[in-house]
Write a protein that holds these residues in place. Structure first.
Motif, PDB file in Angstrom:
ATOM      1  N   ALA A 248     -43.673   6.737  27.591  1.00 22.32           N
ATOM      2  CA  ALA A 248     -42.594   7.080  28.846  1.00 22.32           C
ATOM      3  C   ALA A 248     -43.157   8.308  29.349  1.00 22.32           C
ATOM      4  O   ALA A 248     -43.045   8.377  30.536  1.00 22.32           O
ATOM      5  CB  ALA A 248     -41.232   7.248  27.967  1.00 22.32           C
ATOM      6  N   THR A 249     -43.436   9.392  28.819  1.00 26.00           N
ATOM      7  CA  THR A 249     -43.733  10.545  29.444  1.00 26.00           C
ATOM      8  C   THR A 249     -45.067  10.932  29.799  1.00 26.00           C
ATOM      9  O   THR A 249     -45.476  11.083  30.950  1.00 26.00           O
ATOM     10  CB  THR A 249     -43.287  11.685  28.233  1.00 26.00           C
ATOM     11  OG1 THR A 249     -44.052  11.467  27.038  1.00 26.00           O
ATOM     12  CG2 THR A 249     -41.843  11.838  28.096  1.00 26.00           C
ATOM     13  N   ASN A 252     -46.222   8.057  32.252  1.00 29.38           N
ATOM     14  CA  ASN A 252     -45.078   7.859  33.504  1.00 29.38           C
ATOM     15  C   ASN A 252     -44.282   6.481  33.276  1.00 29.38           C
ATOM     16  O   ASN A 252     -44.229   6.003  34.350  1.00 29.38           O
ATOM     17  CB  ASN A 252     -45.553   8.425  34.586  1.00 29.38           C
ATOM     18  CG  ASN A 252     -45.462   9.680  35.102  1.00 29.38           C
ATOM     19  OD1 ASN A 252     -44.514  10.396  34.568  1.00 29.38           O
ATOM     20  ND2 ASN A 252     -46.470  10.057  35.505  1.00 29.38           N
ATOM     21  N   LEU A 254     -41.493   5.601  31.728  1.00 32.67           N
ATOM     22  CA  LEU A 254     -40.053   5.322  31.306  1.00 32.67           C
ATOM     23  C   LEU A 254     -39.429   4.210  31.822  1.00 32.67           C
ATOM     24  O   LEU A 254     -38.620   3.318  31.072  1.00 32.67           O
ATOM     25  CB  LEU A 254     -39.285   6.688  31.670  1.00 32.67           C
ATOM     26  CG  LEU A 254     -37.896   6.631  31.340  1.00 32.67           C
ATOM     27  CD1 LEU A 254     -37.307   6.730  29.958  1.00 32.67           C
ATOM     28  CD2 LEU A 254     -37.179   8.110  31.818  1.00 32.67           C
ATOM     29  N   LYS A 255     -39.648   3.904  33.281  1.00 28.04           N
ATOM     30  CA  LYS A 255     -38.939   2.576  33.970  1.00 28.04           C
ATOM     31  C   LYS A 255     -39.253   1.466  32.980  1.00 28.04           C
ATOM     32  O   LYS A 255     -38.493   0.666  32.619  1.00 28.04           O
ATOM     33  CB  LYS A 255     -39.498   2.619  35.348  1.00 28.04           C
ATOM     34  CG  LYS A 255     -38.773   1.672  36.053  1.00 28.04           C
ATOM     35  CD  LYS A 255     -37.238   1.937  36.438  1.00 28.04           C
ATOM     36  CE  LYS A 255     -36.817   0.856  37.243  1.00 28.04           C
ATOM     37  NZ  LYS A 255     -36.286  -0.324  36.717  1.00 28.04           N
ATOM     38  N   ASN A 258     -37.599   1.150  29.639  1.00 25.14           N
ATOM     39  CA  ASN A 258     -36.089   0.994  30.078  1.00 25.14           C
ATOM     40  C   ASN A 258     -35.810  -0.489  30.412  1.00 25.14           C
ATOM     41  O   ASN A 258     -34.968  -1.222  30.061  1.00 25.14           O
ATOM     42  CB  ASN A 258     -35.593   1.793  31.268  1.00 25.14           C
ATOM     43  CG  ASN A 258     -34.240   1.631  31.882  1.00 25.14           C
ATOM     44  OD1 ASN A 258     -34.085   1.250  32.627  1.00 25.14           O
ATOM     45  ND2 ASN A 258     -33.190   1.920  30.878  1.00 25.14           N
ATOM     46  N   THR A 293     -33.858   8.028  20.508  1.00 22.30           N
ATOM     47  CA  THR A 293     -34.881   7.701  21.382  1.00 22.30           C
ATOM     48  C   THR A 293     -34.498   6.150  21.916  1.00 22.30           C
ATOM     49  O   THR A 293     -34.524   6.152  23.339  1.00 22.30           O
ATOM     50  CB  THR A 293     -36.370   7.509  20.642  1.00 22.30           C
ATOM     51  OG1 THR A 293     -36.867   8.627  20.104  1.00 22.30           O
ATOM     52  CG2 THR A 293     -37.423   7.130  21.560  1.00 22.30           C
ATOM     53  N   HIS A 296     -31.998   6.900  24.448  1.00 18.98           N
ATOM     54  CA  HIS A 296     -32.366   7.493  25.553  1.00 18.98           C
ATOM     55  C   HIS A 296     -33.154   6.501  26.626  1.00 18.98           C
ATOM     56  O   HIS A 296     -33.008   6.557  27.802  1.00 18.98           O
ATOM     57  CB  HIS A 296     -33.514   8.611  25.282  1.00 18.98           C
ATOM     58  CG  HIS A 296     -32.730  10.109  25.194  1.00 18.98           C
ATOM     59  ND1 HIS A 296     -31.736  10.166  24.229  1.00 18.98           N
ATOM     60  CD2 HIS A 296     -32.905  11.176  25.752  1.00 18.98           C
ATOM     61  CE1 HIS A 296     -31.484  11.551  24.102  1.00 18.98           C
ATOM     62  NE2 HIS A 296     -32.207  12.045  25.047  1.00 18.98           N
ATOM     63  N   LEU A 301     -33.054   7.738  30.103  1.00 20.38           N
ATOM     64  CA  LEU A 301     -32.983   9.183  30.050  1.00 20.38           C
ATOM     65  C   LEU A 301     -34.350   9.912  29.642  1.00 20.38           C
ATOM     66  O   LEU A 301     -35.095   9.067  28.633  1.00 20.38           O
ATOM     67  CB  LEU A 301     -32.008   9.827  29.179  1.00 20.38           C
ATOM     68  CG  LEU A 301     -30.713   9.387  29.471  1.00 20.38           C
ATOM     69  CD1 LEU A 301     -29.553   9.958  28.430  1.00 20.38           C
ATOM     70  CD2 LEU A 301     -30.067  10.078  30.859  1.00 20.38           C
ATOM     71  N   ASP A 302     -34.976  10.907  30.008  1.00 21.99           N
ATOM     72  CA  ASP A 302     -36.166  11.629  29.749  1.00 21.99           C
ATOM     73  C   ASP A 302     -36.149  11.917  28.112  1.00 21.99           C
ATOM     74  O   ASP A 302     -35.402  12.599  27.614  1.00 21.99           O
ATOM     75  CB  ASP A 302     -36.434  12.598  30.502  1.00 21.99           C
ATOM     76  CG  ASP A 302     -37.712  13.265  29.894  1.00 21.99           C
ATOM     77  OD1 ASP A 302     -38.311  12.849  28.993  1.00 21.99           O
ATOM     78  OD2 ASP A 302     -37.861  14.417  30.599  1.00 21.99           O
ATOM     79  N   SER A 304     -38.754  12.919  26.443  1.00 25.09           N
ATOM     80  CA  SER A 304     -39.940  13.898  26.007  1.00 25.09           C
ATOM     81  C   SER A 304     -39.584  14.963  24.948  1.00 25.09           C
ATOM     82  O   SER A 304     -40.393  15.358  24.042  1.00 25.09           O
ATOM     83  CB  SER A 304     -40.849  14.585  27.140  1.00 25.09           C
ATOM     84  OG  SER A 304     -39.726  15.130  27.910  1.00 25.09           O
ATOM     85  N   THR A 314     -32.258  15.000  25.504  1.00 22.66           N
ATOM     86  CA  THR A 314     -31.886  15.218  26.738  1.00 22.66           C
ATOM     87  C   THR A 314     -30.179  15.297  26.623  1.00 22.66           C
ATOM     88  O   THR A 314     -29.333  16.258  27.123  1.00 22.66           O
ATOM     89  CB  THR A 314     -31.755  14.157  27.691  1.00 22.66           C
ATOM     90  OG1 THR A 314     -33.155  13.845  28.019  1.00 22.66           O
ATOM     91  CG2 THR A 314     -30.941  14.296  29.178  1.00 22.66           C
TER      92      THR A 314
END
Ligand code: FES
Length: 625
Positions: A248-249, A252, A254-255, A258, A293, A296, A301-302, A304, A314
């Motif tokens: 996710a981090t 990049n 995450l989407k 999700n 996790t 999130h 939500l991030d 990381s 977060t």
């Protein structure tokens, strides 16, 4: 191009799209525990006619290839195909099985002393039509009526204003308001003309790292309508939370993570709604429980900070979100409550589990353990709660085990081996059904039975000359648990090692946490066990392999999936929702991974039952027989 199914259905397909994806697009969902990576072998289909290209990493047996078997996720059509989908490859709802489960859940709700006060309600209002004398506005008329019913505080989000005048007149001044209770006020989440007070359903979800479970619940009486479950398709990005956070981090994506979980939930929900002809607009709310996790990633939500020292998420408590914000395919205005978490590695699923066990109301010292991909342990009572986590891995949920599966129809859930004749007796989930794999409880039983029958040694190594069921397989030595037409179900030595590592981590978690808080196993009056083992977990066998401590059997209570049970309770009771918030605030977290004692205990647990055999006096006696 098209795929014709033996059911008569025809679906569109493309050469560059896997058959699994094409089926998914057409609303036909297969089991895919590796998320489509091509490594689990669970998405088998049979190509009856037509050419297709296979990019499979798994070797199917010659017999399977001759019969036309292929992995849907790694097979791409070259022309029109005629395909059969075996029953065991299909995702399905639990159907009839839930009647008993529904009664148990209602009994539990009753036991908590909570009344049914669902997260959302539907209220029928008959407004007096306006006249020249009674000429207040539509909104004031609505508020006046609610005030006369004792609902003094009403929040009306602006999005409902444009349609209000039309709605009240369309229903001849009879309307149904759907409201949710927040901060001592009712907030409108839906307005419909006429009487639409029933049906009204809520959805309770457990988002596990490996498995996702969805309950559809009748909010008027607490009836469980049905259950659907699947593997979390985020698995294709990694088995554990850390690799998913990295994906996710650092990548990049995450989407992507999700989308995977939201799509899984949408699929499960549509399967249940179709099976019961339930209109999607009768669903009013969601309650979701997952580890920190997973929560999130579900909320986008991030994550990381969860992975990096000092391990800060977060959020631990999440503001309400709405279905439309998250892409859940129901009325976009319905609220989604996510269980509060405690820390980065003790999440809402554990808060939900503690709520389901009611441990926080007990006077005596209790332990709760949730055996999922992570083993999370809570110790305490009405005075205090301390939690810790240990990584058990996803094997008990069927992932990472050659013929592992979830505790659903076709799973071997119990194994008995006659110590004299070495004959094997199996118990399968479902009626008159052939086994298709082995679930967590079956694995535990098999290891215990194989050990006491002399088929494996204390390190879990298979003994070649003891049974003719031990043979050389594709992945080294294996034990044939079931021999069927076309496909045997085996436990390979690597599977056994995996299971032993998981049970060692769980026992090490137990013993280290107890030491940290200054108690011993003898001080524990009750052990609540949760996990996706289905209806059944043989406690004695779990003790025999050294996964659970040797305590009197009556001190153990197997509770099934407590994460989704807690979500069920929360969706039906405001009081229990408030208690969940209190549990999260009250619980403190201890980090076990930094403890030397944990590592020592873990290494000692890599034997059956344990290197400290004196901690298991009854198992020791059995071994001497
Ligand atoms: Fe196809 Fe796992 S092998 S989904």
């Amino acid at each position: 191009m098209q795929i014709s199914l033996t059911s008569g259905k025809k679906i569109k397909c493309l050469p560059e799209t896997s058959i699994l994806e094409s089926l998914k697009k057409a609303g036909i969902y297969l089991t895919s525990s590796c998320g489509g990576k091509g490594t689990c072998g669970k998405c088998r289909i049979i190509i009856k006619s037509g050419q297709a290209v296979s990019k499979s990493k798994i070797k199917l047996s010659q017999e399977e290839i001759n019969k036309g078997y292929a992995l849907a996720c790694k097979t791409f059509p070259s022309e029109d195909l005629f395909v059969d989908i075996p029953k065991q490859s299909m995702l399905a709802v639990e159907g009839k099985v839930v009647t008993g489960k529904s009664k148990d859940l209602q009994a539990l709700l009753h036991l908590t002393g909570a009344e049914i006060t669902p997260f959302t309600e539907r209220v029928l209002l008959k407004l007096p039509p306006p006249t020249l004398d009674d000429n207040i506005s539509d909104l004031e008329r609505l508020k006046r009526e609610l005030f006369s019913k004792g609902m003094a505080c009403l929040r009306v989000p602006f999005r409902f204003m444009p349609g209000l005048a039309y709605t009240v007149r369309k229903g001849s001044w009879e309307i149904t308001l759907c409201t949710m209770h927040t901060e001592d006020c009712e907030e409108i989440i839906g307005i419909a003309p006429g009487n639409k007070t029933t049906p009204q359903y809520g959805v309770a979800v457990d988002i596990g790292t490996t498995t996702i479970v969805v309950f559809l619940v009748d909010l008027t009486n607490g009836n469980l309508i049905d259950v659907a479950s699947t593997y979390n398709s985020q698995i294709r990005f990694g088995d554990d939370v850390i690799t998913r956070i990295v994906h996710a981090t650092e990548h990049n994506k995450l989407k992507e993570l999700n989308d995977a979980v939201i799509t899984d939930i949408n699929i499960l929900l549509s399967i249940i709604c179709n099976a019961h002809s339930i209109p999607i607009d009768s669903i009013d709310c969601f309650v979701v429980a997952g580890n920190t996790t997973m929560t999130h990633l579900f909320l986008g939500l991030d994550p990381s900070g969860i992975r990096e020292e000092p391990y800060i998420p977060t959020a631990n408590a999440f503001p309400l979100s709405f279905a439309g914000e998250l892409g859940i395919k129901v009325n976009p205005n319905i609220p989604i409550y996510a269980f509060p978490c405690v820390a980065s590695y003790v999440g809402g699923d554990i808060v939900s589990g503690v709520l389901a066990t009611q441990l926080y109301k007990k006077q005596e010292l209790c332990i709760f353990i949730d055996i999922g991909t992570n083993g999370e342990i809570v110790i305490g009572n009405a005075e205090w709660l301390v939690a810790a986590a240990c990584s058990a891995g996803p094997c008990f949920e069927g992932s990472g085990i050659q013929h592992g599966m979830r505790a659903t129809d076709g799973a071997i859930e119990d194994v008995k081996i006659n110590h004299e004749t070495l004959e094997v007796e199996l118990k399968i989930i479902g009626e008159n059904i052939k086994p298709t794999g082995i679930c967590g409880s079956g694995m535990i039983a098999a290891i215990a039975e194989m050990f006491f029958a002399g088929i494996i040694d204390q390190k879990g190594k298979l003994q070649k000359d003891v049974s003719n069921r031990v043979r050389e397989g594709e992945n080294g030595l294996e034990f044939v648990v079931y021999s069927g037409e076309g496909r045997d179900i085996v436990l390979a030595e690597s599977d056994i090692e995996n299971i032993i590592r998981a049970k060692a981590a769980i026992y090490a978690g137990f013993s280290t946490l107890l030491k940290e808080v200054g108690y011993t196993f003898d001080d524990i009056q009750k052990v609540y066990i949760a996990g996706g083992f289905g209806k059944f977990l043989d406690i004695e066998k779990a003790i025999m392999i050294g996964m659970l401590p040797e305590l009197p059997k009556e001190r153990f209570q197997y509770m099934g999936n407590t994460s989704v049970t807690g979500a069920y309770l929360c969706i039906l009771s405001r009081k229990l929702r408030a208690e969940a918030e209190e549990i999260a605030k009250k619980m403190t977290y201890i980090e076990l991974s930094v403890s030397h004692s944990f590592m020592n205990e873990y290494i000692s647990g890599l034997f059956i039952p344990h290197t400290n055999i004196d901690a298991f006096p009854n198992v020791k006696k059995l071994m001497k027989r």
